[in-house]
Enzyme design. Sequence first.
Site, short mmCIF file in Angstrom:
data_model
loop_
_atom_site.label_atom_id
_atom_site.label_comp_id
_atom_site.label_asym_id
_atom_site.label_seq_id
_atom_site.Cartn_x
_atom_site.Cartn_y
_atom_site.Cartn_z
N CYS A 89 -2.55 -19.08 -27.78
CA CYS A 89 -2.95 -18.02 -28.71
C CYS A 89 -1.89 -17.83 -29.80
CB CYS A 89 -3.23 -16.72 -27.94
SG CYS A 89 -4.12 -15.48 -28.92
N HIS A 176 -7.12 -18.46 -23.96
CA HIS A 176 -6.22 -18.13 -22.86
C HIS A 176 -6.65 -18.86 -21.58
CE1 HIS A 176 -3.83 -14.90 -24.75
NE2 HIS A 176 -4.91 -14.73 -25.49
N GLU A 178 -5.00 -19.04 -18.93
CA GLU A 178 -4.42 -18.37 -17.76
C GLU A 178 -5.32 -17.30 -17.16
OE1 GLU A 178 -2.77 -15.99 -21.31
OE2 GLU A 178 -3.52 -18.00 -20.85
N SER A 231 4.75 3.35 1.33
CA SER A 231 3.45 3.99 1.12
C SER A 231 2.45 3.59 2.18
CB SER A 231 2.91 3.62 -0.26
OG SER A 231 2.54 2.24 -0.29
N GLY A 232 2.72 2.47 2.84
CA GLY A 232 1.78 1.96 3.82
C GLY A 232 0.92 0.84 3.29
N GLY A 233 0.96 0.61 1.98
CA GLY A 233 0.23 -0.50 1.40
C GLY A 233 0.97 -1.81 1.61
N ASP A 235 2.35 -3.86 -0.49
CA ASP A 235 3.56 -4.08 -1.29
C ASP A 235 4.79 -3.47 -0.63
OD1 ASP A 235 1.69 -5.12 -3.07
OD2 ASP A 235 1.57 -3.26 -4.21
N ALA A 237 5.03 -2.34 2.45
CA ALA A 237 5.20 -2.85 3.82
C ALA A 237 5.88 -4.21 3.81
CB ALA A 237 3.84 -2.93 4.52
#
Length: 523
Positions: A89, A176, A178, A231-233, A235, A237
Site C-alpha cells: 500500500c 493488503h 496480510e 483477569s482469568g482470560g 492472556d 493466565a
Amino acid sequence: MKYNHEEKDRQRILVLDFGAQYAHLICRRIRELGVYSELVPHNISPNEITRKNALGLVLSGSPKSVTEPTAPFPNAKIYEMGIPILGICYGLQVMVHQMGGEVLRVDRKEYGKALLRVTSKNKLFQGLKRRTPFVCWMSHGDAAKILPDNFKSIAATENSPFAAISNGQLYAVQFHPEVTHTQNGMKILSNFVFEICKAPKNWSPEKVIEQTITDIRSMVGNDDIVICALSGGVDSATTAWILERAVGDRLYCVFVDHGLLRKGDREKIELGFRKKLGSRLVILDAKKRFLARLRGVADPEEKRRIVGQEFIRSFESVARKIGGGKTLWLAQGTLYPDVVESAAGASKIESKIKSHHNVGGLPSKMRFKLIEPLRALYKDEVRRIAIELGLPKDIVEAHPFPGPGLAVRIIGEVTLEKLEICREASAIVEEELVASGYYGKVWQAFAVVGDDLATGVRGDERAVGHIVIVRVVQSFDAMTADWVYLPHEILERISQRITNELQRVTWVSYAISSKPPATIEPQ
C-alpha cells in the site's frame, strides 16, 4: 518488557513501520509461516538492518500520503542493499516515489474488496493462475501514475493498473495481502518469504516460551516480587503460567473485582486458580471505588483512563502489604492489538483508535516496573502458547473480555441499571451460543446497552425500555473482524430471553458492522 531477539544466528524479515494499523499484522502473518519477523522504525539504518541479519524487508502501509510535507520515508540506501523488499500500500507509493516514479491523489479511490488479476509471470504470484481474478483488500487514496525505470506492472484491478509492480528484486502491492479478506494473501506472503527471501523456519510457540522465560529471569532480580494482573482470560493466565515458571513463589496474582465483570467471573477465578496459587492469589473487592470514579463519565477514552489508573492503584495497595522494600514488577497480559490501537507501537505516526486501559490508560507515574511477555503477540499465538503450557481448555477457548469490562460495552455513563442489563444480557447471549454449539465457532459475543429508549408493549400496556445491541463477530487476530450470520432461530431465542427476563428492555437489535469500519468493542 523487551525481548532479546538479537541472537546473531536468528535470521528474520523486518517490517518497517510507517504507522499503519496493519503494520504489526504483517509480522504476525510472517510468524504464522514459521519465520521470525520484527517490527522496526521506518527510518532504520542500513547498518542496523545488517546487524539484525535481515533476509528481507517489508514496507508497511501508513495513514500518511507521500505527497504530504511530513510524509515518512525510509533510508533510500535500503534499495541498494541487495535485500528483497516488498512494499504494501503506502509501501508501494514510497518505493515508486523514491525510485523516480510519480504518485498522485486519485479521484477513484479504492476501499474494501477489489478483483485482482495477475498479468505477468513472477515469483510473488507463483502458483496462482494468471488472469483468473481473486479478491484483494484495498485501502488507498493515492496511486502510482508513472512507474520508475525498469519496473513493470505484474497485477491489476479495475481501478489500479499498477496494483502490483516489480523490477525483479523489489516488489510492491497496492492491496493488503496480510488481511484475511485478501484471497491468496498468505500464499503471496509465503512466496515473498520463502521463494524470494529464502528464509528458514525459525519461529514456534516452544521457542517463544523458552526465550520469554530466559528474558524474564535476566530482568527480574533473585529477590524481586512480581505481581500479575489476573483477569482469568487466556492472556493473563498465560502470562501467569510463564511467570511462575520463571520466578516461582515470588509471583502473586491479583484479581480485581471492579464491578464491571461478566456474570460468574469472580467465582470462576476462585475455583480455577486458588488450588494452584493458594495464598498467592489475591482477590480484591474494589467495586465501590471503580463505580464511584466512573459516575457521571460518558466519554469512552476517559472511562478507559479511569479504569487503567484504578487498576494500578489497586495493585499498589496489594504491593504495600506484600512487597516491603523489595523491587516490584507488574506483569500484564498486554497483546499487540492493544498496543497498536493505542498508538504505542514501533511507529510514532500511527493513528490512535482507542486507549486500552493497560496501555494508553496507565498513569504516568507508578511504583512498578512493567513486564509484558505477550506484548508482541496476537490472540491466536497466545492460545497456541497456552496449549503448549497445558492451560485448561475452558481458559484457552474463552472469548476475549476487555480489561475495562462492561464499562466499554455500556455507551454513555455507567449506571447500575445499565450495568445489570449489560451483564445479564451478555450472559444470555453466551448461554444460547453454548447451547446451540456456536460459542466455539465465533471469536466474541456479547451485549451492548446505551441511553436510547424505545417503546414496547407489555401486558397490552405501553412500556418504555432500553435497546440492547447483540454483537457476535468472527476474527483471526482482532485486527479485522466480520459479523456472524447466526441462524434466525438462535437470534430469536436470544431476543425473546432478553426481553422476557429483563423487564427494562423492550428492543433487541443485531450489529452487522464489520471491522473496519467499526471496531469490535463499541467503545
